[in-house]
Design a protein around this motif. Structure first.
Motif, mmCIF file in Angstrom:
data_model
loop_
_atom_site.group_PDB
_atom_site.id
_atom_site.type_symbol
_atom_site.label_atom_id
_atom_site.label_comp_id
_atom_site.label_asym_id
_atom_site.label_seq_id
_atom_site.Cartn_x
_atom_site.Cartn_y
_atom_site.Cartn_z
ATOM 1 N N ALA A 88 0.850 -1.201 0.000
ATOM 2 C CA ALA A 88 0.000 0.000 0.000
ATOM 3 C C ALA A 88 0.881 1.245 0.000
ATOM 4 O O ALA A 88 1.885 1.285 0.712
ATOM 5 C CB ALA A 88 -0.918 0.006 1.217
ATOM 6 N N PRO A 89 0.515 2.266 -0.785
ATOM 7 C CA PRO A 89 1.271 3.524 -0.717
ATOM 8 C C PRO A 89 1.333 4.016 0.727
ATOM 9 O O PRO A 89 0.361 3.899 1.476
ATOM 10 C CB PRO A 89 0.447 4.471 -1.601
ATOM 11 C CG PRO A 89 -0.269 3.558 -2.560
ATOM 12 C CD PRO A 89 -0.582 2.323 -1.757
ATOM 13 N N LYS A 90 2.473 4.559 1.122
ATOM 14 C CA LYS A 90 2.735 4.896 2.521
ATOM 15 C C LYS A 90 1.706 5.839 3.134
ATOM 16 O O LYS A 90 1.389 5.725 4.307
ATOM 17 C CB LYS A 90 4.143 5.492 2.675
ATOM 18 C CG LYS A 90 5.245 4.530 2.311
ATOM 19 C CD LYS A 90 5.244 3.317 3.215
ATOM 20 C CE LYS A 90 6.342 2.354 2.817
ATOM 21 N NZ LYS A 90 6.118 1.014 3.257
ATOM 22 N N ASP A 91 1.171 6.768 2.357
ATOM 23 C CA ASP A 91 0.225 7.732 2.933
ATOM 24 C C ASP A 91 -1.163 7.143 3.180
ATOM 25 O O ASP A 91 -1.945 7.702 3.939
ATOM 26 C CB ASP A 91 0.111 8.977 2.046
ATOM 27 C CG ASP A 91 -0.489 8.694 0.676
ATOM 28 O OD1 ASP A 91 -0.391 7.542 0.182
ATOM 29 O OD2 ASP A 91 -1.037 9.637 0.079
ATOM 30 N N LYS A 92 -1.490 6.021 2.573
ATOM 31 C CA LYS A 92 -2.853 5.477 2.665
ATOM 32 C C LYS A 92 -3.204 5.029 4.076
ATOM 33 O O LYS A 92 -4.356 5.150 4.505
ATOM 34 C CB LYS A 92 -3.062 4.334 1.670
ATOM 35 C CG LYS A 92 -2.855 4.735 0.212
ATOM 36 C CD LYS A 92 -3.604 6.002 -0.167
ATOM 37 C CE LYS A 92 -3.342 6.370 -1.617
ATOM 38 N NZ LYS A 92 -3.754 7.713 -1.957
ATOM 39 N N SER A 93 -2.244 4.531 4.817
ATOM 40 C CA SER A 93 -2.500 4.118 6.192
ATOM 41 C C SER A 93 -2.907 5.316 7.052
ATOM 42 O O SER A 93 -3.872 5.242 7.820
ATOM 43 C CB SER A 93 -1.245 3.456 6.757
ATOM 44 O OG SER A 93 -1.382 3.202 8.115
ATOM 45 N N ILE A 94 -2.196 6.421 6.919
ATOM 46 C CA ILE A 94 -2.526 7.638 7.669
ATOM 47 C C ILE A 94 -3.877 8.174 7.213
ATOM 48 O O ILE A 94 -4.725 8.545 8.037
ATOM 49 C CB ILE A 94 -1.431 8.708 7.483
ATOM 50 C CG1 ILE A 94 -0.081 8.208 7.982
ATOM 51 C CG2 ILE A 94 -1.839 10.027 8.147
ATOM 52 C CD1 ILE A 94 -0.003 7.909 9.449
ATOM 53 N N LEU A 95 -4.108 8.209 5.911
ATOM 54 C CA LEU A 95 -5.379 8.725 5.384
ATOM 55 C C LEU A 95 -6.552 7.835 5.801
ATOM 56 O O LEU A 95 -7.640 8.335 6.085
ATOM 57 C CB LEU A 95 -5.302 8.878 3.871
ATOM 58 C CG LEU A 95 -4.338 9.976 3.405
ATOM 59 C CD1 LEU A 95 -4.094 9.884 1.901
ATOM 60 C CD2 LEU A 95 -4.832 11.352 3.798
ATOM 61 N N GLY A 96 -6.339 6.532 5.887
ATOM 62 C CA GLY A 96 -7.382 5.630 6.368
ATOM 63 C C GLY A 96 -7.724 5.895 7.826
ATOM 64 O O GLY A 96 -8.889 5.890 8.219
ATOM 65 N N ASN A 97 -6.695 6.152 8.629
ATOM 66 C CA ASN A 97 -6.922 6.500 10.033
ATOM 67 C C ASN A 97 -7.689 7.811 10.139
ATOM 68 O O ASN A 97 -8.659 7.915 10.896
ATOM 69 C CB ASN A 97 -5.580 6.591 10.760
ATOM 70 C CG ASN A 97 -5.701 7.222 12.124
ATOM 71 O OD1 ASN A 97 -5.358 8.387 12.303
ATOM 72 N ND2 ASN A 97 -6.198 6.462 13.080
ATOM 73 N N ILE A 98 -7.274 8.804 9.389
ATOM 74 C CA ILE A 98 -7.953 10.102 9.415
ATOM 75 C C ILE A 98 -9.402 9.947 8.962
ATOM 76 O O ILE A 98 -10.323 10.498 9.580
ATOM 77 C CB ILE A 98 -7.195 11.131 8.548
ATOM 78 C CG1 ILE A 98 -5.867 11.503 9.228
ATOM 79 C CG2 ILE A 98 -8.053 12.371 8.287
ATOM 80 C CD1 ILE A 98 -4.935 12.337 8.369
ATOM 81 N N PHE A 99 -9.629 9.180 7.906
ATOM 82 C CA PHE A 99 -10.983 8.968 7.404
ATOM 83 C C PHE A 99 -11.875 8.339 8.472
ATOM 84 O O PHE A 99 -12.970 8.818 8.752
ATOM 85 C CB PHE A 99 -10.966 8.083 6.149
ATOM 86 C CG PHE A 99 -12.332 7.766 5.631
ATOM 87 C CD1 PHE A 99 -12.991 8.650 4.796
ATOM 88 C CD2 PHE A 99 -12.969 6.591 5.982
ATOM 89 C CE1 PHE A 99 -14.265 8.374 4.321
ATOM 90 C CE2 PHE A 99 -14.241 6.300 5.520
ATOM 91 C CZ PHE A 99 -14.889 7.200 4.686
ATOM 92 N N SER A 100 -11.397 7.271 9.084
ATOM 93 C CA SER A 100 -12.202 6.549 10.083
ATOM 94 C C SER A 100 -12.512 7.423 11.293
ATOM 95 O O SER A 100 -13.650 7.458 11.772
ATOM 96 C CB SER A 100 -11.475 5.282 10.538
ATOM 97 O OG SER A 100 -11.276 4.425 9.440
ATOM 98 N N ASN A 101 -11.506 8.132 11.777
ATOM 99 C CA ASN A 101 -11.739 8.994 12.930
ATOM 100 C C ASN A 101 -12.646 10.170 12.575
ATOM 101 O O ASN A 101 -13.417 10.626 13.422
ATOM 102 C CB ASN A 101 -10.413 9.483 13.516
ATOM 103 C CG ASN A 101 -9.730 8.422 14.347
ATOM 104 O OD1 ASN A 101 -10.280 7.356 14.597
ATOM 105 N ND2 ASN A 101 -8.530 8.699 14.786
#
Length: 191
Positions: A109-122
């Motif tokens: 997964a592209p490195k930023d997607k994990s952070i963006l997924g966290n931001i999206f969920s929160n």
């Protein structure tokens, strides 16, 4: 049907931050199992059965909690819906708090997607479900996630042999979220 479930159903599926987000389905069981049983990815997780049938049964139980509005398991995919990147979960949803976890992204997964997924969920939890406090547990040995969670200026709650336990409110989370979105070249969600 629970009011929270209705809210989530109006919001998902959606495309945000160059990703496609939707609730996890039974058909995702094999993907979830592949992440949870990857030795590198799972070193900070509770042990999981490697049987596909067990994962499907767990997802069936999760779907009941989803209907009750206490647990939402979200998959993050490529915008074209061809590649699954990873997972996030908001769960143990109470009157005004929730827990964030099951944060697991594949190494491809592209490195930023994990952070963006966290931001999206929160964002779903804080801004759309109007919850006030996020609780999170972090394995003591998981230094990178520990640094990330500490960037939200959390309140230390407790610790045990394996993990630290924190909580943070909307204001601290939102301040850091806006900084991260700017760094990653994204705007806050508009649904």
């Amino acid at each position: 049907m629970n009011e929270r479930k209705k809210i989530i159903e109006k919001l998902l599926p959606t495309t945000q931050y160059g990703c496609f987000f939707r609730l996890v389905e039974l058909s995702d069981a094999e993907f979830i199992l592949s992440l949870r049983n990857d030795q590198n990815l799972s070193r900070y997780l509770n042990k999981t059965s490697n049987k596909l049938e067990d994962q499907i049964n767990w997802l069936k139980e999760y779907k009941l909690r989803e209907t009750q509005g206490t647990d939402f398991y979200i998959i993050c995919m490529s915008e074209d819906k061809k590649t699954r990147y990873g997972l996030n979960r908001i769960y143990d949803i109470g009157i005004d708090d929730f827990e964030f976890g099951s944060w697991l992204y594949g190494s491809e997964a592209p490195k930023d997607k994990s952070i963006l997924g966290n931001i999206f969920s929160n964002t779903l939890a804080f801004e759309f479900l109007h919850l006030k406090t996020c609780k999170v547990s972090v394995r003591k040995s998981n230094k990178s996630v520990h640094r990330y969670i500490k960037s939200y200026n959390p309140i230390f709650l407790s610790e045990d042999e394996l993990s630290y336990y924190y909580s943070f409110g909307y204001q601290d989370w939102n301040k850091r979220r806006l900084e991260l979105l700017r760094l990653l070249g994204n705007e806050p969600m508009q649904i």
